[in-house]
Every structure is written in C-alpha cells, then in structure tokens.
Write a protein that holds these residues in place. Structure first.
Motif, PDB file in Angstrom:
ATOM      1  N   UNK A 338      -8.157   4.539 -21.142  1.00 44.20           N
ATOM      2  CA  UNK A 338      -8.051   4.107 -22.538  1.00 44.20           C
ATOM      3  C   UNK A 338      -6.822   4.687 -23.240  1.00 44.20           C
ATOM      4  N   UNK A 339      -6.320   5.826 -22.764  1.00 42.42           N
ATOM      5  CA  UNK A 339      -5.124   6.428 -23.361  1.00 42.42           C
ATOM      6  C   UNK A 339      -3.904   5.530 -23.180  1.00 42.42           C
ATOM      7  N   UNK A 340      -3.846   4.817 -22.060  1.00 42.68           N
ATOM      8  CA  UNK A 340      -2.653   4.043 -21.713  1.00 42.68           C
ATOM      9  C   UNK A 340      -2.907   2.538 -21.688  1.00 42.68           C
ATOM     10  N   UNK A 341      -4.119   2.139 -21.349  1.00 41.80           N
ATOM     11  CA  UNK A 341      -4.419   0.715 -21.247  1.00 41.80           C
ATOM     12  C   UNK A 341      -3.933   0.136 -19.933  1.00 41.80           C
ATOM     13  N   UNK A 342      -3.885  -1.180 -19.866  1.00 41.58           N
ATOM     14  CA  UNK A 342      -3.408  -1.845 -18.667  1.00 41.58           C
ATOM     15  C   UNK A 342      -4.307  -1.633 -17.468  1.00 41.58           C
ATOM     16  N   UNK A 343      -3.694  -1.523 -16.298  1.00 42.97           N
ATOM     17  CA  UNK A 343      -4.396  -1.330 -15.040  1.00 42.97           C
ATOM     18  C   UNK A 343      -3.957  -0.010 -14.404  1.00 42.97           C
ATOM     19  N   UNK A 344      -4.777   0.455 -13.482  1.00 45.96           N
ATOM     20  CA  UNK A 344      -4.401   1.646 -12.713  1.00 45.96           C
ATOM     21  C   UNK A 344      -5.076   1.587 -11.361  1.00 45.96           C
ATOM     22  N   UNK A 345      -4.297   1.781 -10.337  1.00 45.29           N
ATOM     23  CA  UNK A 345      -4.831   1.877  -8.977  1.00 45.29           C
ATOM     24  C   UNK A 345      -4.649   3.304  -8.484  1.00 45.29           C
ATOM     25  N   UNK A 346      -5.748   3.987  -8.228  1.00 45.19           N
ATOM     26  CA  UNK A 346      -5.686   5.337  -7.670  1.00 45.19           C
ATOM     27  C   UNK A 346      -5.885   5.232  -6.166  1.00 45.19           C
ATOM     28  N   UNK A 347      -4.909   5.746  -5.441  1.00 45.12           N
ATOM     29  CA  UNK A 347      -4.865   5.529  -3.990  1.00 45.12           C
ATOM     30  C   UNK A 347      -4.838   6.879  -3.271  1.00 45.12           C
ATOM     31  N   UNK A 348      -5.912   7.621  -3.476  1.00 44.70           N
ATOM     32  CA  UNK A 348      -6.046   8.945  -2.882  1.00 44.70           C
ATOM     33  C   UNK A 348      -6.221   8.855  -1.357  1.00 44.70           C
ATOM     34  N   UNK A 349      -6.402  10.010  -0.749  1.00 44.81           N
ATOM     35  CA  UNK A 349      -6.487  10.066   0.709  1.00 44.81           C
ATOM     36  C   UNK A 349      -7.577   9.174   1.286  1.00 44.81           C
ATOM     37  N   UNK A 350      -8.700   9.039   0.568  1.00 46.53           N
ATOM     38  CA  UNK A 350      -9.810   8.250   1.101  1.00 46.53           C
ATOM     39  C   UNK A 350      -9.555   6.751   1.046  1.00 46.53           C
ATOM     40  N   UNK A 351      -8.553   6.318   0.308  1.00 43.60           N
ATOM     41  CA  UNK A 351      -8.223   4.891   0.253  1.00 43.60           C
ATOM     42  C   UNK A 351      -7.412   4.508   1.490  1.00 43.60           C
ATOM     43  N   UNK A 352      -7.934   3.630   2.334  1.00 37.86           N
ATOM     44  CA  UNK A 352      -7.176   3.238   3.530  1.00 37.86           C
ATOM     45  C   UNK A 352      -5.999   2.350   3.177  1.00 37.86           C
ATOM     46  N   UNK A 353      -5.023   2.315   4.057  1.00 37.55           N
ATOM     47  CA  UNK A 353      -3.870   1.450   3.866  1.00 37.55           C
ATOM     48  C   UNK A 353      -4.319  -0.001   3.705  1.00 37.55           C
ATOM     49  N   UNK A 354      -5.374  -0.384   4.423  1.00 40.88           N
ATOM     50  CA  UNK A 354      -5.871  -1.761   4.358  1.00 40.88           C
ATOM     51  C   UNK A 354      -6.313  -2.121   2.936  1.00 40.88           C
ATOM     52  N   UNK A 355      -6.839  -1.149   2.206  1.00 41.92           N
ATOM     53  CA  UNK A 355      -7.256  -1.400   0.834  1.00 41.92           C
ATOM     54  C   UNK A 355      -6.081  -1.733  -0.067  1.00 41.92           C
ATOM     55  N   UNK A 356      -4.972  -1.035   0.115  1.00 43.94           N
ATOM     56  CA  UNK A 356      -3.783  -1.309  -0.699  1.00 43.94           C
ATOM     57  C   UNK A 356      -3.153  -2.632  -0.289  1.00 43.94           C
ATOM     58  N   UNK A 357      -3.201  -2.935   0.991  1.00 38.41           N
ATOM     59  CA  UNK A 357      -2.708  -4.249   1.421  1.00 38.41           C
ATOM     60  C   UNK A 357      -3.523  -5.367   0.779  1.00 38.41           C
ATOM     61  N   UNK A 358      -4.827  -5.166   0.718  1.00 37.96           N
ATOM     62  CA  UNK A 358      -5.692  -6.169   0.092  1.00 37.96           C
ATOM     63  C   UNK A 358      -5.382  -6.310  -1.392  1.00 37.96           C
ATOM     64  N   UNK A 359      -5.117  -5.187  -2.065  1.00 43.43           N
ATOM     65  CA  UNK A 359      -4.766  -5.241  -3.482  1.00 43.43           C
ATOM     66  C   UNK A 359      -3.435  -5.949  -3.681  1.00 43.43           C
ATOM     67  N   UNK A 360      -2.451  -5.622  -2.861  1.00 45.64           N
ATOM     68  CA  UNK A 360      -1.136  -6.255  -2.992  1.00 45.64           C
ATOM     69  C   UNK A 360      -1.241  -7.763  -2.784  1.00 45.64           C
ATOM     70  N   UNK A 361      -2.005  -8.171  -1.787  1.00 40.41           N
ATOM     71  CA  UNK A 361      -2.178  -9.602  -1.528  1.00 40.41           C
ATOM     72  C   UNK A 361      -2.882 -10.284  -2.698  1.00 40.41           C
TER      73      UNK A 361
END
Length: 371
Positions: A338-361
């Motif tokens: 709420x301080x900044x608005x918009x969107x935010x993707x947090x991609x910590x160690x537990x987030x697999x590369x496949x998850x970010x690929x899915x988000x990018x797609x």
C-alpha cells in the motif's frame, strides 16, 4: 487444485519439499511419540533440532567462530528496537542510512533510545536509488552504522556499483564503526562476507523460514557493550548465554527454519541460489523493460533488488484485471504494498525459476490482450 506460484513478500512461499517434510513429521517427530511442537524446548529432541539449525546456518553463511548466532522471537522490527538498547550507550549517536520504508521503520524504532543521525537518505528521489557513499554524513563517535541491505517494498538493494561506485563491492565502507544490516529479505541469496559486519539480522519469513522467528548474527565482542538499562529479556548477551532459550522460544518456527537451511544446503548453498536469483531477476526485469512502457520499474538499474521487483502497469485501471487474470493462471500475491501501489513480485529462494518464467509469459500475454 495444485499449488500456485506464490509471489508474496512475507510471510512468503516456503520450499515445497520443506512443507512435505513438516507434514510427514507433524504428528510424530523421529519416533519421539509426539510432534516437535509439543515437546519441551529443553528436552533432548528439540535441543537436537536447535543445534542442527545453528550448525547448518553457520555452514550456509560461512559464519566465523567469533560471531554468535541467536534465534529470537518476533520479527526484524523488534530487533531494530533492541539493537539500540544493547549497543548504544546513553546519549551516544547511531547513524542510519535510509533507503526505503524499512529503513524509516528502523529509524522510528530507535528514536526513544538513541540520538539517531540520518547519515544519508534516498527519500528525496522517492527511494529509487542509494545515495553515493561520498555524501554520507557519518558521526565520528557513532555506536554503529545501520543499513537495510534490501528494501522489500521499494525494491532497492545494495549491489556492486551502487551510488556510482567503480568497484564491485556492494558493502559500504564505514571505517572502524561497526556496520549493522537488516538482511531480512536477501539473506542467504548469495555469498556474504559476514566478517565485514558487526551485526546482521532478519526476520525469517522471506528467505529463511516462517514468520515468528528472527535470526541475529553478531560479533561476540560487541555483546560486551553495556548498552542502556533494560530488562534481562531484552539483553542479547543473556539470550546467548541461555542458547536462545532465555524464555520459551517459537520452537516450531525454529524447527521449520532448520528444515529450510537443510534444503538450501542440499540444493547447492548460497552459490547456487545466487545463480538462480540472477536468472530470475534478469528475466523479470527484461520482461518489464522490454514491454515498451506497458510495464515499468522506476528503480535505478544499478540498485534493483534481486528479491523484490515492484512494477506498474501503464494504466492503473488494468490493475484489478491483471491480478484476477494472474490468479486464474496460478500466480498469486502480486499486489504491491500500500505504501507504493502497483504490483510486486517477490522472488526469494523458494521461488523456482519456472515460477518466474510463468509470470513473464503471463505478463507478455496480458500485454498482448490489453496493450
């Protein structure tokens, strides 16, 4: 329903393998006859869990022997208040470099206890960069200099080359004064020279485990400081003497963090997670920067966070549609703070590369549909 890719900033996603282990051990831990959450924290079973967790964290982060490791209740904000009480003498100054919302929070917590000096602040440009070290106004007699290594909300991280630095050193040089750092959202994401810091701390709920337990790594000689009058429960030296069990600790949270440490070591340690973090963040920033303005990130590229990527759609009227479509695609917790608005993707160690690929797609497809 299969598990979604969870981009929450904290409490954040835990490794699925860790959750499965915890599930298997929930009713009974290693033939103990009960769950670890039901057993005494002073019993041999939990003492084993605690010892393994510390040993694994020391190995993971290459913590030198002259540094103590504490597992404490509460989050990083609690530690921010206790740091001043433990390490600053009455009337002594403490220097703070404020690079985002959590730097401001850290400053707020110590105001009742120390004469805090804002040595530098990025607020003037909306926390889109880190002030160059040459402009920092440090006190000669400061108890410590405090930085926030990674700003979870504003997506700012101390990276090699920050503030126009010519070398590849991401750690600011503050002379003989000990450097204290909040590493809540970037700890264990790459190799870290612990010896360059007097103290490192962080809530576990981003890269290290679940909410409710914090990790504090401190040079042992600093614990000899008298600090300020305080109750014994607020005394770090007392917690160390009691092996982080001065009172009943958040034992299940500690146990889960220990499972995360074992998982990270088995996956290849901080070197492997540094590689993955670079791959994930480069992919996501490339998607944003290559969108022709449909998406944007306002942070100076030299200090863009590898862990937390805030971004904005060119038309805020699309925000709700973006979030709804993302959820339908199995991508959750993308709404910005709420301080900044918009969107935010947090991609910590537990987030697999496949998850970010899915988000990018998904982001590319969304742009085609609504651009």
């Amino acid at each position: 329903m299969s598990r979604a890719y969870n981009f929450a900033a904290g409490p954040a996603a835990l490794p699925e393998a860790v959750l499965k282990t915890a599930q298997e051990e929930l009713l009974e831990w290693r033939q103990a006859g009960a769950s670890i959450v039901e057993l005494s924290h002073r019993g041999p079973e939990f003492l084993q869990v605690a010892a393994e967790a510390e040993a694994d964290l020391r190995r993971l982060l290459a913590v030198p022997d002259d540094y103590a490791v504490l597992f404490l209740a509460g989050g990083a904000t609690t530690q921010q208040a206790l740091i001043a009480l433990n390490f600053a003498a009455p009337g002594q100054k403490a220097d703070y470099v404020v690079t985002g919302h959590w730097g401001k929070t850290a400053l707020k917590q110590v105001k009742p206890y120390v004469d805090s000096n804002v040595a530098a602040s990025g607020e003037g440009d909306g926390f889109r960069s880190i002030p160059a070290r040459a402009g920092w106004r440090l006190s000669e007699d400061a108890a410590y200099v405090h930085i926030t290594a990674n700003e979870t909300i504003h997506g700012i991280e101390f990276r090699p080359g920050w503030g126009g630095k010519a070398d590849n050193d991401a750690i600011p040089d503050v002379g003989e004064v000990p450097l204290f750092a909040d590493f809540s959202s970037s700890i264990a994401s790459e190799p870290l020279d612990v010896s360059r810091y007097g103290l490192i701390y962080g809530g576990a709920q981003k890269n290290l485990g679940p909410v409710g337990v914090s990790v504090l790594i401190v040079r042992r000689d600093l614990l000899e400081r008298a600090g300020q009058p305080r109750a014994d429960i607020f005394n770090y030296a007392s917690h160390l003497k009691a092996e982080s069990m001065l009172n009943t600790p958040p034992s299940y949270n500690w146990y889960l963090a220990g499972l995360v440490f074992k998982w990270m070591l088995a996956e290849g340690g901080v070197e492997e997670f540094a590689r993955r973090s670079q791959e994930k963040s480069r992919l996501l920033y490339a998607t944003i920067d290559g969108s022709g303005g449909f998406y944007r990130n306002d942070v100076d590229p030299s200090v863009r966070s590898r862990m937390n990527v805030p971004f904005f759609l060119h038309d805020e009227a699309l925000n709700d549609r973006f979030l709804a479509d993302a959820r339908e695609a199995g991508l959750i917790s993308l709404k910005g703070h709420k301080v900044l608005g918009g969107m935010r993707a947090s991609i910590y160690n537990a987030m697999p590369v496949e998850g970010v690929r899915a988000l990018a797609a998904f982001m590319q497809d969304f742009q085609k549909r609504y651009g």
